[in-house]
Motif scaffolding. Sequence first.
Motif, mmCIF file in Angstrom:
data_model
loop_
_atom_site.group_PDB
_atom_site.id
_atom_site.type_symbol
_atom_site.label_atom_id
_atom_site.label_comp_id
_atom_site.label_asym_id
_atom_site.label_seq_id
_atom_site.Cartn_x
_atom_site.Cartn_y
_atom_site.Cartn_z
ATOM 1 N N GLU A 34 54.375 47.997 48.859
ATOM 2 C CA GLU A 34 53.318 47.816 49.860
ATOM 3 C C GLU A 34 52.998 46.329 49.985
ATOM 4 O OE1 GLU A 34 51.534 50.343 51.586
ATOM 5 O OE2 GLU A 34 50.658 48.672 52.709
ATOM 6 N N ASP A 35 52.924 45.828 51.205
ATOM 7 C CA ASP A 35 52.508 44.443 51.439
ATOM 8 C C ASP A 35 50.990 44.379 51.518
ATOM 9 O OD1 ASP A 35 55.137 43.574 51.542
ATOM 10 O OD2 ASP A 35 55.294 43.952 53.698
ATOM 11 N N VAL A 36 50.402 43.553 50.645
ATOM 12 C CA VAL A 36 48.943 43.374 50.647
ATOM 13 C C VAL A 36 48.622 41.895 50.533
ATOM 14 C CG1 VAL A 36 48.471 45.625 49.574
ATOM 15 C CG2 VAL A 36 48.793 43.628 48.125
ATOM 16 N N ASP A 37 47.700 41.403 51.275
ATOM 17 C CA ASP A 37 47.140 40.068 51.051
ATOM 18 C C ASP A 37 48.216 38.993 50.871
ATOM 19 O OD1 ASP A 37 44.701 41.481 51.016
ATOM 20 O OD2 ASP A 37 44.781 41.739 48.843
ATOM 21 N N GLY A 38 49.336 39.113 51.593
ATOM 22 C CA GLY A 38 50.350 38.074 51.564
ATOM 23 C C GLY A 38 51.359 38.171 50.436
ATOM 24 N N TYR A 39 51.371 39.252 49.697
ATOM 25 C CA TYR A 39 52.414 39.483 48.689
ATOM 26 C C TYR A 39 52.746 40.968 48.672
ATOM 27 C CZ TYR A 39 48.565 41.025 45.651
ATOM 28 O OH TYR A 39 47.485 41.672 45.142
ATOM 29 N N THR A 40 53.828 41.313 47.949
ATOM 30 C CA THR A 40 54.284 42.698 47.913
ATOM 31 C C THR A 40 54.043 43.301 46.528
ATOM 32 O OG1 THR A 40 56.014 42.202 49.520
ATOM 33 C CG2 THR A 40 56.274 44.226 48.230
ATOM 34 N N VAL A 41 53.428 44.454 46.490
ATOM 35 C CA VAL A 41 53.329 45.226 45.251
ATOM 36 C C VAL A 41 54.562 46.120 45.201
ATOM 37 C CG1 VAL A 41 51.973 46.858 43.901
ATOM 38 C CG2 VAL A 41 50.814 45.174 45.359
ATOM 39 N N ALA A 42 55.517 45.731 44.341
ATOM 40 C CA ALA A 42 56.827 46.390 44.353
ATOM 41 C C ALA A 42 56.807 47.729 43.639
ATOM 42 C CB ALA A 42 57.861 45.472 43.715
ATOM 43 N N GLU A 43 56.035 47.807 42.551
ATOM 44 C CA GLU A 43 56.049 49.047 41.772
ATOM 45 C C GLU A 43 54.660 49.409 41.304
ATOM 46 O OE1 GLU A 43 55.452 49.668 38.326
ATOM 47 O OE2 GLU A 43 54.870 47.623 37.831
ATOM 48 N N ALA A 44 54.484 50.701 41.060
ATOM 49 C CA ALA A 44 53.251 51.203 40.459
ATOM 50 C C ALA A 44 53.601 52.516 39.779
ATOM 51 C CB ALA A 44 52.167 51.408 41.505
ATOM 52 N N SER A 45 52.857 52.837 38.773
ATOM 53 C CA SER A 45 53.044 54.135 38.133
ATOM 54 C C SER A 45 52.735 55.235 39.142
ATOM 55 C CB SER A 45 52.114 54.235 36.925
ATOM 56 O OG SER A 45 52.216 55.521 36.336
ATOM 57 N N GLY A 46 53.615 56.218 39.236
ATOM 58 C CA GLY A 46 53.416 57.271 40.224
ATOM 59 C C GLY A 46 53.674 56.805 41.642
ATOM 60 N N ASP A 47 54.235 55.572 41.759
ATOM 61 C CA ASP A 47 54.566 54.983 43.068
ATOM 62 C C ASP A 47 53.349 54.848 43.979
ATOM 63 O OD1 ASP A 47 57.291 54.857 42.337
ATOM 64 O OD2 ASP A 47 57.539 56.967 42.893
ATOM 65 N N ALA A 48 52.155 54.748 43.404
ATOM 66 C CA ALA A 48 50.947 54.624 44.226
ATOM 67 C C ALA A 48 49.841 53.947 43.433
ATOM 68 C CB ALA A 48 50.483 56.005 44.695
ATOM 69 N N PHE A 49 48.877 53.400 44.145
ATOM 70 C CA PHE A 49 47.725 52.734 43.522
ATOM 71 C C PHE A 49 46.588 52.744 44.521
ATOM 72 C CE2 PHE A 49 50.292 49.602 45.707
ATOM 73 C CZ PHE A 49 49.398 48.710 46.269
ATOM 74 N N ILE A 50 45.405 52.332 44.087
ATOM 75 C CA ILE A 50 44.256 52.287 44.993
ATOM 76 C C ILE A 50 43.696 50.870 45.057
ATOM 77 C CG2 ILE A 50 43.628 54.692 44.572
ATOM 78 C CD1 ILE A 50 41.211 53.575 42.916
ATOM 79 N N GLY A 51 42.889 50.631 46.059
ATOM 80 C CA GLY A 51 42.234 49.349 46.217
ATOM 81 C C GLY A 51 41.873 49.141 47.672
ATOM 82 N N SER A 52 41.578 47.873 48.009
ATOM 83 C CA SER A 52 41.219 47.533 49.388
ATOM 84 C C SER A 52 41.753 46.146 49.673
ATOM 85 C CB SER A 52 39.697 47.559 49.561
ATOM 86 O OG SER A 52 39.087 46.641 48.666
ATOM 87 N N THR A 53 42.363 45.961 50.829
ATOM 88 C CA THR A 53 42.904 44.644 51.163
ATOM 89 C C THR A 53 41.765 43.678 51.493
ATOM 90 O OG1 THR A 53 43.167 45.378 53.441
ATOM 91 C CG2 THR A 53 45.103 45.495 52.030
ATOM 92 N N ASN A 54 42.049 42.386 51.306
ATOM 93 C CA ASN A 54 41.057 41.377 51.674
ATOM 94 C C ASN A 54 40.736 41.477 53.163
ATOM 95 O OD1 ASN A 54 40.223 39.957 49.352
ATOM 96 N ND2 ASN A 54 42.253 39.017 49.207
ATOM 97 N N GLY A 55 39.460 41.380 53.466
ATOM 98 C CA GLY A 55 38.980 41.594 54.822
ATOM 99 C C GLY A 55 38.273 42.924 54.985
ATOM 100 N N THR A 56 38.487 43.821 54.007
ATOM 101 C CA THR A 56 37.791 45.116 54.048
ATOM 102 C C THR A 56 36.285 44.921 53.907
ATOM 103 O OG1 THR A 56 39.706 46.225 53.079
ATOM 104 C CG2 THR A 56 37.589 47.367 52.896
ATOM 105 N N GLY A 57 35.921 43.882 53.109
ATOM 106 C CA GLY A 57 34.505 43.657 52.795
ATOM 107 C C GLY A 57 34.215 44.089 51.377
ATOM 108 N N ASN A 58 33.275 43.418 50.757
ATOM 109 C CA ASN A 58 32.925 43.733 49.372
ATOM 110 C C ASN A 58 31.881 44.849 49.303
ATOM 111 O OD1 ASN A 58 34.675 41.789 48.415
ATOM 112 N ND2 ASN A 58 33.102 40.196 48.278
ATOM 113 N N ASP A 59 31.639 45.319 48.059
ATOM 114 C CA ASP A 59 30.596 46.333 47.776
ATOM 115 C C ASP A 59 30.758 47.560 48.692
ATOM 116 O OD1 ASP A 59 29.543 44.721 45.779
ATOM 117 O OD2 ASP A 59 28.240 43.663 47.174
ATOM 118 N N GLY A 60 29.685 48.054 49.270
ATOM 119 C CA GLY A 60 29.771 49.154 50.229
ATOM 120 C C GLY A 60 29.300 50.500 49.710
ATOM 121 N N GLY A 61 29.221 50.647 48.376
ATOM 122 C CA GLY A 61 28.794 51.936 47.822
ATOM 123 C C GLY A 61 29.898 52.977 47.756
ATOM 124 N N ASP A 62 31.098 52.612 48.198
ATOM 125 C CA ASP A 62 32.224 53.542 48.166
ATOM 126 C C ASP A 62 32.686 53.744 46.728
ATOM 127 O OD1 ASP A 62 31.956 51.925 50.559
ATOM 128 O OD2 ASP A 62 33.675 53.002 51.352
#
Length: 226
Positions: free
Chosen positions: A45-73
Amino acid sequence: MRTLILLAVLSLTVSPAFAQKYISWEAENFDDINGEKFQVFKTPEDVDGYTVAEASGDAFIGSTNGTGNDGGDWVKYEFSVEADDWHFWGRVIAPTVADNSCYWAIDTADGEITSTNDGPMNIWDFYEAEALRENYTTDWVWFRLNSRNGPFEGLELTQHGDDPVPLELDAGKHTLHLAHREDGTYIDQIFATTDIEFDPNETDPQTAVEPQNKLTTTWGALKSGF
Ligand SMILES: [Ca+2]
Ligand SMILES: [Ca+2]
Ligand SMILES: [Ca+2]
């Protein structure tokens, strides 16, 4: 015959006193989610100008820059443990001082979860201290659970790694909420162990949890042979 097999199973399931325990799960396998800031990403997955090539279970969570901080989510995990002192870790990408934290709370009702550092809520920092910032990377790193100044005395020291402080958990069901703080922070896995010495940066937790998988296999073999 029935008694013999039962004894064999019991001898396998009763752990010796020195045995260390482990539990882990994928960050993307949350039991509940609130809001839209936490996204599930599939690798690569391409995020924030770099590529996350691998992750356990081939997936991960987070939010790209520009989403905004905090939020209560938030995302919520339900898990069960034996009563013990548990050392929690997270496998995280935290590339800059503005992309390196989330909030967390343990055994807290959904309605009490906020993106604020008060009440039951804690900040989990990843290389926040100035002396640690030279370590910033877009690779996955395992970080001990820590708290900036939340309700868990001692955990504020844990981000420096020299004096590990566990969570004391009762036997049975618990919850862990991760609440959104800084966008650009990504989480792959959660891991907890009663072994204060264990460092998942040195030993893959998959290796550590193997004995439990073996127990399951043995249990299945016994049952099928019954
Ligand atoms: Ca920060
Ligand atoms: Ca950010
Ligand atoms: Ca994962």
